[in-house]
Enzyme design. Sequence first.
Site, PDB file in Angstrom:
ATOM      1  N   ASP A 107       0.827  -1.204   0.000  1.00  0.00           N
ATOM      2  CA  ASP A 107       0.000   0.000   0.000  1.00  0.00           C
ATOM      3  C   ASP A 107       0.861   1.253   0.000  1.00  0.00           C
ATOM      4  O   ASP A 107       1.942   1.276   0.593  1.00  0.00           O
ATOM      5  CB  ASP A 107      -0.897  -0.014   1.245  1.00  0.00           C
ATOM      6  CG  ASP A 107      -2.084   0.907   1.107  1.00  0.00           C
ATOM      7  OD1 ASP A 107      -2.481   1.197  -0.031  1.00  0.00           O
ATOM      8  OD2 ASP A 107      -2.616   1.340   2.138  1.00  0.00           O
ATOM      9  N   GLY A 108       0.363   2.285  -0.672  1.00  0.00           N
ATOM     10  CA  GLY A 108       1.008   3.593  -0.600  1.00  0.00           C
ATOM     11  C   GLY A 108       1.569   4.107  -1.905  1.00  0.00           C
ATOM     12  O   GLY A 108       2.201   5.170  -1.929  1.00  0.00           O
ATOM     13  N   ASN A 109       1.355   3.398  -3.019  1.00  0.00           N
ATOM     14  CA  ASN A 109       1.895   3.872  -4.299  1.00  0.00           C
ATOM     15  C   ASN A 109       1.347   5.239  -4.695  1.00  0.00           C
ATOM     16  O   ASN A 109       2.082   6.122  -5.134  1.00  0.00           O
ATOM     17  CB  ASN A 109       1.571   2.866  -5.414  1.00  0.00           C
ATOM     18  CG  ASN A 109       2.280   1.544  -5.239  1.00  0.00           C
ATOM     19  OD1 ASN A 109       3.225   1.424  -4.478  1.00  0.00           O
ATOM     20  ND2 ASN A 109       1.808   0.530  -5.947  1.00  0.00           N
ATOM     21  N   HIS A 166       2.829   3.593  -9.099  1.00  0.00           N
ATOM     22  CA  HIS A 166       2.712   2.163  -9.387  1.00  0.00           C
ATOM     23  C   HIS A 166       3.987   1.626 -10.036  1.00  0.00           C
ATOM     24  O   HIS A 166       4.421   0.504  -9.746  1.00  0.00           O
ATOM     25  CB  HIS A 166       1.504   1.905 -10.288  1.00  0.00           C
ATOM     26  CG  HIS A 166       0.190   2.231  -9.634  1.00  0.00           C
ATOM     27  ND1 HIS A 166      -0.139   1.775  -8.367  1.00  0.00           N
ATOM     28  CD2 HIS A 166      -0.875   2.958 -10.068  1.00  0.00           C
ATOM     29  CE1 HIS A 166      -1.344   2.213  -8.054  1.00  0.00           C
ATOM     30  NE2 HIS A 166      -1.805   2.932  -9.066  1.00  0.00           N
ATOM     31  N   SER A 210      -6.862  -5.980  -6.213  1.00  0.00           N
ATOM     32  CA  SER A 210      -7.998  -6.559  -5.501  1.00  0.00           C
ATOM     33  C   SER A 210      -9.253  -6.538  -6.360  1.00  0.00           C
ATOM     34  O   SER A 210      -9.339  -5.800  -7.355  1.00  0.00           O
ATOM     35  CB  SER A 210      -8.261  -5.787  -4.197  1.00  0.00           C
ATOM     36  OG  SER A 210      -8.968  -4.591  -4.464  1.00  0.00           O
ATOM     37  N   SER A 211     -10.224  -7.328  -5.966  1.00  0.00           N
ATOM     38  CA  SER A 211     -11.492  -7.343  -6.693  1.00  0.00           C
ATOM     39  C   SER A 211     -12.222  -6.015  -6.546  1.00  0.00           C
ATOM     40  O   SER A 211     -13.120  -5.705  -7.333  1.00  0.00           O
ATOM     41  CB  SER A 211     -12.367  -8.493  -6.182  1.00  0.00           C
ATOM     42  OG  SER A 211     -12.461  -8.489  -4.776  1.00  0.00           O
ATOM     43  N   GLU A 212     -11.832  -5.202  -5.566  1.00  0.00           N
ATOM     44  CA  GLU A 212     -12.430  -3.882  -5.378  1.00  0.00           C
ATOM     45  C   GLU A 212     -11.730  -2.804  -6.208  1.00  0.00           C
ATOM     46  O   GLU A 212     -12.254  -1.709  -6.403  1.00  0.00           O
ATOM     47  CB  GLU A 212     -12.389  -3.475  -3.898  1.00  0.00           C
ATOM     48  CG  GLU A 212     -13.344  -4.243  -2.995  1.00  0.00           C
ATOM     49  CD  GLU A 212     -12.852  -5.627  -2.668  1.00  0.00           C
ATOM     50  OE1 GLU A 212     -11.616  -5.836  -2.631  1.00  0.00           O
ATOM     51  OE2 GLU A 212     -13.688  -6.540  -2.486  1.00  0.00           O
ATOM     52  N   ASN A 213     -10.534  -3.115  -6.704  1.00  0.00           N
ATOM     53  CA  ASN A 213      -9.775  -2.111  -7.466  1.00  0.00           C
ATOM     54  C   ASN A 213     -10.416  -1.752  -8.795  1.00  0.00           C
ATOM     55  O   ASN A 213     -10.040  -0.749  -9.417  1.00  0.00           O
ATOM     56  CB  ASN A 213      -8.340  -2.586  -7.710  1.00  0.00           C
ATOM     57  CG  ASN A 213      -7.452  -2.506  -6.481  1.00  0.00           C
ATOM     58  OD1 ASN A 213      -6.419  -3.156  -6.407  1.00  0.00           O
ATOM     59  ND2 ASN A 213      -7.856  -1.715  -5.482  1.00  0.00           N
ATOM     60  N   TRP A 214     -11.393  -2.559  -9.245  1.00  0.00           N
ATOM     61  CA  TRP A 214     -12.100  -2.219 -10.476  1.00  0.00           C
ATOM     62  C   TRP A 214     -12.868  -0.910 -10.336  1.00  0.00           C
ATOM     63  O   TRP A 214     -13.267  -0.306 -11.335  1.00  0.00           O
ATOM     64  CB  TRP A 214     -13.060  -3.344 -10.868  1.00  0.00           C
ATOM     65  CG  TRP A 214     -12.376  -4.623 -11.244  1.00  0.00           C
ATOM     66  CD1 TRP A 214     -12.349  -5.779 -10.517  1.00  0.00           C
ATOM     67  CD2 TRP A 214     -11.615  -4.885 -12.428  1.00  0.00           C
ATOM     68  NE1 TRP A 214     -11.616  -6.739 -11.174  1.00  0.00           N
ATOM     69  CE2 TRP A 214     -11.154  -6.222 -12.342  1.00  0.00           C
ATOM     70  CE3 TRP A 214     -11.267  -4.121 -13.548  1.00  0.00           C
ATOM     71  CZ2 TRP A 214     -10.367  -6.799 -13.342  1.00  0.00           C
ATOM     72  CZ3 TRP A 214     -10.489  -4.698 -14.541  1.00  0.00           C
ATOM     73  CH2 TRP A 214     -10.049  -6.021 -14.437  1.00  0.00           C
ATOM     74  N   GLU A 263       1.064 -13.537  12.441  1.00  0.00           N
ATOM     75  CA  GLU A 263       1.533 -12.331  13.115  1.00  0.00           C
ATOM     76  C   GLU A 263       1.367 -11.159  12.149  1.00  0.00           C
ATOM     77  O   GLU A 263       1.632 -11.285  10.947  1.00  0.00           O
ATOM     78  CB  GLU A 263       3.001 -12.474  13.517  1.00  0.00           C
ATOM     79  CG  GLU A 263       3.270 -13.625  14.469  1.00  0.00           C
ATOM     80  CD  GLU A 263       2.594 -13.449  15.822  1.00  0.00           C
ATOM     81  OE1 GLU A 263       2.499 -12.295  16.291  1.00  0.00           O
ATOM     82  OE2 GLU A 263       2.151 -14.455  16.409  1.00  0.00           O
TER      83      GLU A 263
END
Length: 215
Positions: free
Chosen positions: A2-4, A19, A47-51, A182
């Site tokens: 995360d964080g690009n 990216h 992710s499947s939500e990135n669409w 962990e």
Amino acid sequence: MDGNGRWAKKRHLPRVAGHRAGVEAVRTIVRAAGDLGVEAMTLYAFSSENWKRPEEEVSDLMGLMKRFILSDLDEFAANDVKLKIIGNWRALAPDVVELIEKALDRTAGNKRTTLAVALNYGAQDELVRAARAAAASEGGITAEAIEAHLDTADLPPLDLLIRTSGEVRLSNFLLWQAAYAELYFTDRLWPDFTPADLSAALDHFARRERRFGGL
């Protein structure tokens, strides 16, 4: 990873620049993981939500992914890295699916390190698919049957989950597998994550006392 986007924004650059920097971080970290003796590493790439993101950004991400596979496949082969893809990747564009299939075939016999890339992946979707498959099996729905039908069934148990950029949540990633993993959260943005950061996370993990629900 995360964080690009925030990395690019801090530098007044377009998101795609973040990216691209993230892909370079992937290369560096995968090499370091092998040197550090990591048996398997799973990277959440799409992710499947990135669409839901802008069409241009999605197109850029897919293009970067294709270029990464094409440019790094020789290195995977030379360094005995096995590529694995988890998620509903067969629903991607036909040219992407064909590229992935060729990469999987070429690295299938490699054994030093497994690099699993989550593409079009969401843990809730994975659990639904696994539960359906378990229900259709002879033994029905049990914890063992669900685990046997997860995308990660042939990977070692998840020991350590690292999230970069300061976000403290799992965001639909490996929910079942993370039950006793962990968790390690760092403020470092993914493009800035270095082999030294990975080593620090592994050192932190090594100091944890793992009880798996026992005393």
